[in-house]
Design an enzyme around this catalytic site. Structure first.
Site, PDB file in Angstrom:
ATOM      1  N   ASP A 142       1.026  -1.072  -0.198  1.00 33.34           N
ATOM      2  CA  ASP A 142      -0.083   0.029  -0.004  1.00 33.34           C
ATOM      3  C   ASP A 142       0.808   1.366  -0.066  1.00 33.34           C
ATOM      4  OD1 ASP A 142      -2.356   1.525   0.539  1.00 33.34           O
ATOM      5  OD2 ASP A 142      -1.641   1.747   2.397  1.00 33.34           O
TER       6      ASP A 142
ATOM      7  N   ASP B 149      -0.350   5.065   1.117  1.00 40.15           N
ATOM      8  CA  ASP B 149      -0.532   6.419   2.014  1.00 40.15           C
ATOM      9  C   ASP B 149      -0.538   5.286   3.324  1.00 40.15           C
ATOM     10  OD1 ASP B 149      -0.834   8.581   0.543  1.00 40.15           O
ATOM     11  OD2 ASP B 149      -2.898   7.654  -0.048  1.00 40.15           O
TER      12      ASP B 149
END
Length: 316
Positions: A63, A65
């Site tokens: 991922d 953020d």
């Protein structure tokens, strides 16, 4: 003939201490206070299997953020790719307030451990759709994105650049799934000088008209809890073929589906960053991820594991 057994008359406590020394992890960073593991032995066995297979069998799926980027710095939240767009260069004050109101409404739902993913799904679609509509209304200009990132204060986790560089040196693909904004994400990576050729990104990308003004978003909406669909799409990337071992990094339970598209996986090691609401979410994270990092703003653990996996095996 009489054999001398040196441990025979050794106190039990001493024997246990010696045994612990012989069997302790080859990755001392795993002893950090921020590290939680449900099954340490299985973690170490998985890492050992990955090391035996070598860098040529490995891919990293992450991922972006609050995983590759920091969650906070000096007590303040670090902006996500969506937050970076909340800039006077790109949005008016009214729309910025609406974006923050949406965050305050939906983010608590996203991280609510008492709600099922099925219950959250339509609400996440609702949140992302409203945000994208707001951004489109602002007629954001493509040529202003770089400046917005530059002044945003967004930060990669400590030693995240080392992770990017080591993966590039070892020619290990890094597949980034992001529910954020791909154009902004790419700019963050570019400005940190780590957009290497082994990096592949699946995210929400802006669609600009011929004058460079945002008119729509491309393709299927990607939010926190539908990354499985993107994972299946990513399975077709040639760079990922023949790499059945996966190091997966995420900060949400929804990130665990990012490896669902891996063809015939051999070993998958999952690392979850537990950034906030620790007590409420700790149990669900420890039950879901192999390794949980509690309020750890560094890449110490992923870097240590990667270094161990990709280091040359000693000759027997």
């Amino acid at each position: 003939m009489i054999y001398h057994i040196p441990w025979l008359h050794t106190p039990v406590r001493t024997v246990l201490a010696i045994w612990h020394q012989l069997t302790k992890s080859e990755i001392p960073e795993l002893a950090k206070g921020s590290v939680l593991m449900r099954e340490r032995r299985r973690v170490e066995e998985t890492i050992h299997a990955m090391k035996q297979a070598g860098a040529g069998s490995l891919q990293v799926i992450s991922d972006f953020d609050m995983t590759l980027t920091r969650f906070s710095h000096d007590g303040k939240r670090v902006p996500t790719t969506h937050n970076i767009l909340e800039n006077r260069l790109l949005m008016n004050e009214d729309s910025t307030k609406k974006m923050r109101d949406l965050l305050n409404t939906y983010y608590p739902i996203e991280i609510d451990a008492s709600r099922s993913i099925e219950e959250k799904l339509p609400l996440m679609v609702e949140w992302w759709t409203k945000v994208h509509e707001l951004l489109i209304q602002q007629r954001i200009r493509k040529d202003m994105l770089a400046q917005a990132v530059k002044v945003s204060g967004t930060m990669l986790r400590d030693d995240c650049r080392l992770l990017f560089d080591r993966l590039a040196e070892q020619q290990v693909p890094l597949l980034i799934f992001s529910a954020g904004v791909g154009d902004v994400l790419e700019e963050v990576i570019q400005q940190n000088h780590v957009f290497h050729s082994n990096v592949h990104i699946i995210s929400n990308y802006m669609d600009f008209d011929h004058t460079g003004v945002l008119q729509a978003f491309k393709g299927q909406l990607i939010h926190t809890y539908n990354k499985r669909e993107g994972a299946v799409h990513a399975a077709g990337l040639r760079a990922l073929q023949g790499r059945p071992n996966v190091l997966l990094l995420g900060d949400s339970l929804g990130d665990l589906t990012m490896a669902d598209g891996v063809s015939q996986p051999h070993n998958i090691l999952t690392i979850g960053f537990l950034n906030d609401q620790v007590e409420e979410r700790k149990e669900s994270y420890v039950n879901a991820f192999d390794i949980v990092l509690v309020k750890d703003e560094t890449m110490d653990i992923p870097n240590a594991i990667l270094s161990h996996i990709t280091s040359s095996r000693k000759k027997q």
